[in-house]
Write an enzyme that holds these catalytic residues in place. Sequence first.
Site, PDB file in Angstrom:
ATOM      1  N   ASN A  22      23.136  -5.646 -20.363  1.00 27.61           N
ATOM      2  CA  ASN A  22      22.906  -6.707 -19.374  1.00 27.61           C
ATOM      3  C   ASN A  22      24.199  -7.273 -18.791  1.00 27.61           C
ATOM      4  O   ASN A  22      24.163  -7.981 -17.778  1.00 27.61           O
ATOM      5  CB  ASN A  22      22.040  -7.822 -19.977  1.00 27.61           C
ATOM      6  CG  ASN A  22      20.606  -7.374 -20.158  1.00 27.61           C
ATOM      7  OD1 ASN A  22      20.215  -6.321 -19.646  1.00 27.61           O
ATOM      8  ND2 ASN A  22      19.819  -8.145 -20.889  1.00 27.61           N
ATOM      9  N   ARG A  60      14.010  -3.769 -12.830  1.00 26.37           N
ATOM     10  CA  ARG A  60      14.060  -5.004 -12.087  1.00 26.37           C
ATOM     11  C   ARG A  60      15.492  -5.482 -11.813  1.00 26.37           C
ATOM     12  O   ARG A  60      15.764  -6.114 -10.795  1.00 26.37           O
ATOM     13  CB  ARG A  60      13.289  -6.056 -12.879  1.00 26.37           C
ATOM     14  CG  ARG A  60      13.035  -7.262 -12.074  1.00 26.37           C
ATOM     15  CD  ARG A  60      12.508  -8.380 -12.885  1.00 26.37           C
ATOM     16  NE  ARG A  60      12.536  -9.560 -12.060  1.00 26.37           N
ATOM     17  CZ  ARG A  60      13.602 -10.305 -11.888  1.00 26.37           C
ATOM     18  NH1 ARG A  60      14.717 -10.011 -12.518  1.00 26.37           N
ATOM     19  NH2 ARG A  60      13.559 -11.351 -11.097  1.00 26.37           N
ATOM     20  N   CYS A 116       6.350  -7.798 -14.588  1.00 21.72           N
ATOM     21  CA  CYS A 116       6.478  -6.733 -15.574  1.00 21.72           C
ATOM     22  C   CYS A 116       5.810  -7.216 -16.851  1.00 21.72           C
ATOM     23  O   CYS A 116       5.176  -8.272 -16.860  1.00 21.72           O
ATOM     24  CB  CYS A 116       7.933  -6.359 -15.789  1.00 21.72           C
ATOM     25  SG  CYS A 116       8.884  -7.638 -16.585  1.00 21.72           S
ATOM     26  N   PRO A 140       9.989 -13.988 -10.620  1.00 24.33           N
ATOM     27  CA  PRO A 140      10.320 -14.367  -9.241  1.00 24.33           C
ATOM     28  C   PRO A 140      11.821 -14.252  -8.960  1.00 24.33           C
ATOM     29  O   PRO A 140      12.635 -14.241  -9.890  1.00 24.33           O
ATOM     30  CB  PRO A 140       9.869 -15.826  -9.153  1.00 24.33           C
ATOM     31  CG  PRO A 140       9.892 -16.331 -10.552  1.00 24.33           C
ATOM     32  CD  PRO A 140       9.618 -15.152 -11.438  1.00 24.33           C
ATOM     33  N   ASP A 197      12.997 -16.314  -6.269  1.00 21.01           N
ATOM     34  CA  ASP A 197      13.146 -17.409  -5.295  1.00 21.01           C
ATOM     35  C   ASP A 197      14.504 -18.115  -5.415  1.00 21.01           C
ATOM     36  O   ASP A 197      15.092 -18.512  -4.406  1.00 21.01           O
ATOM     37  CB  ASP A 197      12.003 -18.425  -5.471  1.00 21.01           C
ATOM     38  CG  ASP A 197      11.885 -18.951  -6.889  1.00 21.01           C
ATOM     39  OD1 ASP A 197      11.952 -18.127  -7.828  1.00 21.01           O
ATOM     40  OD2 ASP A 197      11.754 -20.172  -7.068  1.00 21.01           O
ATOM     41  N   LEU A 198      15.012 -18.244  -6.638  1.00 24.30           N
ATOM     42  CA  LEU A 198      16.293 -18.961  -6.800  1.00 24.30           C
ATOM     43  C   LEU A 198      17.461 -18.135  -6.246  1.00 24.30           C
ATOM     44  O   LEU A 198      18.418 -18.693  -5.706  1.00 24.30           O
ATOM     45  CB  LEU A 198      16.534 -19.316  -8.270  1.00 24.30           C
ATOM     46  CG  LEU A 198      15.515 -20.298  -8.883  1.00 24.30           C
ATOM     47  CD1 LEU A 198      15.688 -20.385 -10.400  1.00 24.30           C
ATOM     48  CD2 LEU A 198      15.672 -21.695  -8.268  1.00 24.30           C
ATOM     49  N   ILE A 214      11.321 -19.331 -22.058  1.00 26.75           N
ATOM     50  CA  ILE A 214      11.895 -18.665 -20.879  1.00 26.75           C
ATOM     51  C   ILE A 214      10.820 -17.849 -20.156  1.00 26.75           C
ATOM     52  O   ILE A 214      10.640 -17.977 -18.949  1.00 26.75           O
ATOM     53  CB  ILE A 214      13.068 -17.717 -21.269  1.00 26.75           C
ATOM     54  CG1 ILE A 214      14.077 -18.431 -22.167  1.00 26.75           C
ATOM     55  CG2 ILE A 214      13.736 -17.145 -20.016  1.00 26.75           C
ATOM     56  CD1 ILE A 214      14.906 -19.473 -21.515  1.00 26.75           C
TER      57      ILE A 214
HETATM   58  C1  EPZ Z   1      17.969 -11.590 -17.613  1.00 29.18           C
HETATM   59  O1  EPZ Z   1      16.859 -11.442 -16.737  1.00 29.18           O
HETATM   60  C2  EPZ Z   1      17.961 -10.397 -18.532  1.00 29.18           C
HETATM   61  N1  EPZ Z   1      18.051  -9.160 -17.753  1.00 29.18           N
HETATM   62  C3  EPZ Z   1      16.683 -10.381 -19.378  1.00 29.18           C
HETATM   63  O2  EPZ Z   1      16.785  -9.326 -20.321  1.00 29.18           O
HETATM   64  C4  EPZ Z   1      16.595 -11.698 -20.148  1.00 29.18           C
HETATM   65  O3  EPZ Z   1      15.375 -11.741 -20.849  1.00 29.18           O
HETATM   66  C5  EPZ Z   1      16.677 -12.876 -19.171  1.00 29.18           C
HETATM   67  O4  EPZ Z   1      17.887 -12.785 -18.372  1.00 29.18           O
HETATM   68  C6  EPZ Z   1      16.707 -14.226 -19.857  1.00 29.18           C
HETATM   69  O5  EPZ Z   1      17.794 -14.303 -20.728  1.00 29.18           O
HETATM   70  C7  EPZ Z   1      19.233  -8.707 -17.363  1.00 29.18           C
HETATM   71  O6  EPZ Z   1      20.261  -9.308 -17.591  1.00 29.18           O
HETATM   72  C8  EPZ Z   1      19.272  -7.410 -16.676  1.00 29.18           C
HETATM   73  P1  EPZ Z   1      16.266 -15.147 -15.544  1.00 29.18           P
HETATM   74  P2  EPZ Z   1      16.745 -12.384 -15.459  1.00 29.18           P
HETATM   75  O7  EPZ Z   1      16.407 -15.128 -14.061  1.00 29.18           O
HETATM   76  O8  EPZ Z   1      18.082 -12.770 -15.004  1.00 29.18           O
HETATM   77  C9  EPZ Z   1      12.694 -17.876 -13.957  1.00 29.18           C
HETATM   78  C10 EPZ Z   1      16.045  -7.419 -21.513  1.00 29.18           C
HETATM   79  O9  EPZ Z   1      15.111  -7.261 -22.334  1.00 29.18           O
HETATM   80  N2  EPZ Z   1      13.192 -17.563 -12.607  1.00 29.18           N
HETATM   81  O10 EPZ Z   1      17.374 -15.777 -16.320  1.00 29.18           O
HETATM   82  O11 EPZ Z   1      15.852 -11.728 -14.504  1.00 29.18           O
HETATM   83  C11 EPZ Z   1      12.154 -16.654 -14.685  1.00 29.18           C
HETATM   84  O12 EPZ Z   1      10.818 -16.391 -14.319  1.00 29.18           O
HETATM   85  C12 EPZ Z   1      15.854  -8.245 -20.246  1.00 29.18           C
HETATM   86  O13 EPZ Z   1      17.163  -6.902 -21.640  1.00 29.18           O
HETATM   87  C13 EPZ Z   1      12.668 -18.246 -11.519  1.00 29.18           C
HETATM   88  O14 EPZ Z   1      11.793 -19.104 -11.651  1.00 29.18           O
HETATM   89  O15 EPZ Z   1      16.025 -13.654 -16.066  1.00 29.18           O
HETATM   90  C14 EPZ Z   1      12.318 -17.081 -16.117  1.00 29.18           C
HETATM   91  O16 EPZ Z   1      11.263 -17.931 -16.480  1.00 29.18           O
HETATM   92  C15 EPZ Z   1      14.419  -8.599 -19.997  1.00 29.18           C
HETATM   93  N3  EPZ Z   1      13.136 -17.928 -10.271  1.00 29.18           N
HETATM   94  C16 EPZ Z   1      13.626 -17.869 -16.111  1.00 29.18           C
HETATM   95  O17 EPZ Z   1      13.806 -18.279 -14.742  1.00 29.18           O
HETATM   96  C17 EPZ Z   1      14.108 -16.992 -10.079  1.00 29.18           C
HETATM   97  O18 EPZ Z   1      14.514 -16.774  -8.921  1.00 29.18           O
HETATM   98  C18 EPZ Z   1      14.859 -17.106 -16.558  1.00 29.18           C
HETATM   99  O19 EPZ Z   1      14.898 -15.828 -15.920  1.00 29.18           O
HETATM  100  C19 EPZ Z   1      14.654 -16.337 -11.186  1.00 29.18           C
HETATM  101  C20 EPZ Z   1      14.170 -16.633 -12.445  1.00 29.18           C
END
Ligand code: EPZ
Length: 421
Positions: A23, A93, A117, A123, A125-126, A330
């Site tokens: 990651n 993703r 997934c 999402p 959106d952020l 999360i």
């Molecule tokens: C990263 O995903 C990791 N992936 C994930 O690892 C990890 O589970 C996740 O961070 C949380 O630590 C990579 O680094 C490639 P987020 P990411 O945006 O960045 C919400 C694994 O198993 N959100 O930090 O996509 C979201 O729905 C993977 O290796 C919004 O609402 O996760 C979640 O509830 C799976 N709007 C929270 O924020 C947005 O625009 C955190 O997600 C973006 C996210």
Amino acid sequence: MDSLLITGGNRLKGSITVNGSKNAALPIMAACILTEGETVLKGVPQLEDIRHLSALLEKLGVNVSRDEKGNLRLKVEDEMNCHAEYELVRKMRASVCVMGPLLAKRRRAQVSLPGGCNIGDRPVDLHIQGFQCLGAESDLVGGDIYLKAKKLKGAEMFLGGPFGSTVLGTANVLMAATLAEGVTVIESAACEPEVIDLANYLNACGARIIGQGTPRITVEGVKELHGCEHTVIPDRIEAGTFMMAAAITNGDVLINNCRLDHLMAVVDRLRAIGVNVERKGDAVQVSSSRRLEPVSVTTQPYPGFPTDLQAQIMALLALADGNSIITEKIFPDRFVHVAELNRMGARLRKEGPTVIVEGVKNLVGAPVMASDLRASAALVVAALVAKGKTKISRVYHIDRGYERIEQRLAAIGAEIQRVPE
Ligand code: EPZ
């Protein structure tokens, strides 16, 4: 599709080495789009996700190759194509992290919107909100996000959402801001070590970023970025998975290339469970020799307990001496492993974003199915101690994040083999 066949009961003993972080590597690879000249990345693991992103970058005009030392070399050769197609984004993703670099360097991006997934809604959106703050226009047509900007301008923004900060959202906006005119301040930025590694890579390429690792990141835009040589940080989630595997088998394992400072919330929970965790220079010794204590675990953004280890600690707590409570803050639907662990004799009851874990004396081998990367890792951890044989099908999920898992666990005493289906 391959399966893993595991016979439980062996104590893990010996030493195992953690690979570079998947990651951390993925956004850094995407960041190469921003640079002139060559990037040499050391410690990039040989994983399906890395191959998927390499294929996408190739389509976007980046030459990606492994040299004889195993380093990944990336160099932009053609800047014409700005379209990340559904076929590639669908497979992984994290492909969305090309959005920021394409927008900043090529002034436009067309990126297929990833669907949900197995861990829930995902999402972006952020990410889009951050790009808009920098002056980009965005549109959604036919499942693709179109972004464009004549020029990006630095801005102050708040990037927190309903579940806290966003890791790839912070990475995306940070990458875009490096080439924006003026100063960008990202408030509620993700503090994860992978974001720090990305910022350190970008700074080595000539960016001016401060505050990485804190909730406020400040970026002073520069005109251009050059290539550099960078070593990717060790994978804290792989290290944590090995810790759970050592603990559940009452093993005694030296985990090399392990940054304990990236795993303090995990170590805190493991020690509360009664597992011994000791720093040995760049390595960590993990051992356990008694029944496990039940604990509460709540996942949170870094430095809290990582969601990417929630499934694995659930497997461990399934054998604790009493009831544990695990709450997912999360991804509240990230529980596909619950039903599979129950097939192995665990007593897990899901109530909303919480799972009550009633500790049992034994787990029993069974045919189970991997359906998400970390859920699969939890099934491997459980199978290492389950009585009899466990067959885990759809192993491609685990290959996305753990390199040659069966060979590395077998080398420390696990009875595990890969069988073609
Ligand atoms: C990263 O995903 C990791 N992936 C994930 O690892 C990890 O589970 C996740 O961070 C949380 O630590 C990579 O680094 C490639 P987020 P990411 O945006 O960045 C919400 C694994 O198993 N959100 O930090 O996509 C979201 O729905 C993977 O290796 C919004 O609402 O996760 C979640 O509830 C799976 N709007 C929270 O924020 C947005 O625009 C955190 O997600 C973006 C996210």
